[in-house]
Design a protein around this motif. Structure first.
Motif, PDB file in Angstrom:
ATOM      1  N   PHE A   1       0.809  -1.218   0.000  1.00 17.68           N
ATOM      2  CA  PHE A   1       0.000   0.000   0.000  1.00 17.68           C
ATOM      3  C   PHE A   1       0.841   1.266   0.000  1.00 17.68           C
ATOM      4  N   SER A   2       1.949   1.298   0.748  1.00 14.40           N
ATOM      5  CA  SER A   2       2.736   2.531   0.835  1.00 14.40           C
ATOM      6  C   SER A   2       3.454   2.826  -0.478  1.00 14.40           C
ATOM      7  N   PHE A   3       3.996   1.785  -1.131  1.00 14.03           N
ATOM      8  CA  PHE A   3       4.655   1.999  -2.426  1.00 14.03           C
ATOM      9  C   PHE A   3       3.634   2.372  -3.489  1.00 14.03           C
ATOM     10  N   ALA A   4       2.473   1.722  -3.471  1.00 10.77           N
ATOM     11  CA  ALA A   4       1.466   1.964  -4.505  1.00 10.77           C
ATOM     12  C   ALA A   4       0.991   3.411  -4.482  1.00 10.77           C
ATOM     13  N   VAL A   5       0.688   3.928  -3.303  1.00 11.01           N
ATOM     14  CA  VAL A   5       0.188   5.304  -3.237  1.00 11.01           C
ATOM     15  C   VAL A   5       1.302   6.296  -3.527  1.00 11.01           C
ATOM     16  N   MET A   6       2.538   5.997  -3.093  1.00 12.36           N
ATOM     17  CA  MET A   6       3.655   6.893  -3.384  1.00 12.36           C
ATOM     18  C   MET A   6       3.915   6.963  -4.889  1.00 12.36           C
ATOM     19  N   ALA A   7       3.952   5.809  -5.545  1.00 12.42           N
ATOM     20  CA  ALA A   7       4.209   5.782  -6.981  1.00 12.42           C
ATOM     21  C   ALA A   7       3.113   6.503  -7.750  1.00 12.42           C
ATOM     22  N   ARG A   8       1.869   6.311  -7.332  1.00 13.61           N
ATOM     23  CA  ARG A   8       0.749   6.999  -7.988  1.00 13.61           C
ATOM     24  C   ARG A   8       0.925   8.510  -7.902  1.00 13.61           C
ATOM     25  N   MET A   9       1.246   9.013  -6.721  1.00 16.62           N
ATOM     26  CA  MET A   9       1.354  10.456  -6.539  1.00 16.62           C
ATOM     27  C   MET A   9       2.581  11.024  -7.259  1.00 16.62           C
ATOM     28  N   LEU A  10       3.661  10.263  -7.330  1.00 12.05           N
ATOM     29  CA  LEU A  10       4.831  10.707  -8.096  1.00 12.05           C
ATOM     30  C   LEU A  10       4.480  10.861  -9.577  1.00 12.05           C
ATOM     31  N   ILE A  11       3.753   9.902 -10.125  1.00 12.54           N
ATOM     32  CA  ILE A  11       3.328   9.988 -11.527  1.00 12.54           C
ATOM     33  C   ILE A  11       2.407  11.187 -11.715  1.00 12.54           C
ATOM     34  N   GLY A  12       1.466  11.353 -10.795  1.00 12.02           N
ATOM     35  CA  GLY A  12       0.542  12.475 -10.885  1.00 12.02           C
ATOM     36  C   GLY A  12       1.258  13.814 -10.839  1.00 12.02           C
ATOM     37  N   LEU A  13       2.253  13.940  -9.949  1.00 17.61           N
ATOM     38  CA  LEU A  13       3.008  15.194  -9.856  1.00 17.61           C
ATOM     39  C   LEU A  13       3.782  15.460 -11.139  1.00 17.61           C
ATOM     40  N   ALA A  14       4.405  14.415 -11.700  1.00 15.87           N
ATOM     41  CA  ALA A  14       5.155  14.588 -12.946  1.00 15.87           C
ATOM     42  C   ALA A  14       4.247  15.060 -14.075  1.00 15.87           C
ATOM     43  N   VAL A  15       3.065  14.453 -14.186  1.00 19.09           N
ATOM     44  CA  VAL A  15       2.119  14.854 -15.232  1.00 19.09           C
ATOM     45  C   VAL A  15       1.662  16.290 -15.022  1.00 19.09           C
ATOM     46  N   CYS A  16       1.387  16.666 -13.773  1.00 17.89           N
ATOM     47  CA  CYS A  16       0.945  18.038 -13.477  1.00 17.89           C
ATOM     48  C   CYS A  16       2.021  19.056 -13.833  1.00 17.89           C
ATOM     49  N   LEU A  17       3.267  18.745 -13.537  1.00 22.34           N
ATOM     50  CA  LEU A  17       4.358  19.674 -13.857  1.00 22.34           C
ATOM     51  C   LEU A  17       4.491  19.857 -15.368  1.00 22.34           C
ATOM     52  N   VAL A  18       4.334  18.764 -16.120  1.00 25.15           N
ATOM     53  CA  VAL A  18       4.386  18.855 -17.578  1.00 25.15           C
ATOM     54  C   VAL A  18       3.233  19.721 -18.091  1.00 25.15           C
TER      55      VAL A  18
END
Length: 296
Positions: A30-47
């Motif tokens: 659970f901790s890796f899954a939510v962290m990875a999701r939010m990292l992807i989301g942040l990268a997309v938002c920055l782009v």
């Protein structure tokens, strides 16, 4: 983009999000899954922020907004992902369907809004009765189901509290900037939670399904879903927005049964029906606007 397409998109994304959360949490931790999701989301938002040249205010008021939004996102999602390990995915959607009711209570208490009419209080009472029925059920396959339900309810309540707090701050910032700023605050917290929970170790037996679910949630569940939702808020009345909260729990339950072989006890269905009836009463005035034609 047409409003009906955005409406259908939100229903599809929100209906599949609980199942994707459960698949990612069970398949990658659970901790890796939510962290990875939010990292992807942040990268997309920055782009997107750079591509659209959207302003990103960094005034003291904006920083407070990002902090409140990011910390509430962190607490809400961490609890929800842990809860997803122990309860059916459809139940997650039902619990988050209560968020308009809980948000209304917080708004009445904190913002002094007159949101709790007698009809809405009756709807809230019905929904709480349904939640009480659900809470004590021995859900199949997991002895921690009660704790999982409590964690998910707490996550939903913290999300509602964060929304009211953001409204109280009343800072005018674009939705993309809010999403980017909140993820910028939340992501370091998720990384720290992963270090504490899993000692910063990558999941050794992560499944392809879990990886696909993480990417799906990072792009569609986090960025696209909220962008479409904010777009709809600008073009639709409250009744049609409220209807989404009635449709997605049902579709999420059906998806959980069909794709994840989930079984809900009979009394659990009774509790879900009470929650649905309570939400219907709570949103009754808004739903009366559905006689108006859909904007296209």
């Amino acid at each position: 983009m047409s409003v009906p397409a955005a409406y259908l998109g939100v229903i599809l994304i929100w209906s599949t999000t609980p199942l994707a959360i459960q698949w990612s949490a069970q398949g990658a931790g659970f901790s890796f899954a939510v962290m990875a999701r939010m990292l992807i989301g942040l990268a997309v938002c920055l782009v997107l922020l750079a591509a659209t040249r959207t302003a990103f205010p960094f005034t003291p008021a904006a920083r407070r907004l990002y902090a409140v939004s990011g910390l509430s996102l962190f607490a809400s999602m961490l609890l929800t992902y842990w809860g997803a390990l122990h309860i059916p995915s459809g139940l997650i959607s039902v619990i988050f369907g209560l968020s308009p009711l809980v948000t209304g209570v917080f708004a009445a208490l904190w913002l002094a809004e007159r949101t709790l009419t007698p009809l809405r209080i009756a709807g809230l009472a019905l929904a709480l009765a349904g939640l009480w029925l659900i809470f004590g059920q021995p859900w199949p396959g997991d002895r921690h189901a009660a704790l999982g339900t409590l964690a998910t309810v707490s996550g939903m309540a913290l999300q509602a509290l964060g929304l009211v707090w953001i409204k109280r701050l009343n800072v005018r910032v674009s939705s993309l900037a809010i999403t980017t700023g909140s993820l910028g605050v939340a992501v370091p917290c998720f990384v720290l939670a992963w270090v504490i929970a899993d000692a910063a170790q990558l999941p050794a037996d992560a499944t392809l399904r879990a990886g696909a679910a993480i990417v799906y949630l990072g792009i569609l569940g986090s960025v696209v879903g909220f962008t479409l939702y904010y777009y709809m808020i600008k073009h639709l009345d409250a009744g049609r927005i409220a209807l989404i909260m009635l449709v997605t729990p049902v579709s999420a339950l059906l998806l959980g049964q069909t794709l994840n072989h989930e079984r809900i006890p009979g009394i659990g269905w009774a509790g879900i029906a009470l929650i649905g009836a309570g939400l219907l009463l709570y949103e009754w005035q808004a739903l009366r606007q559905l006689r108006r034609p859909l904007i296209s």
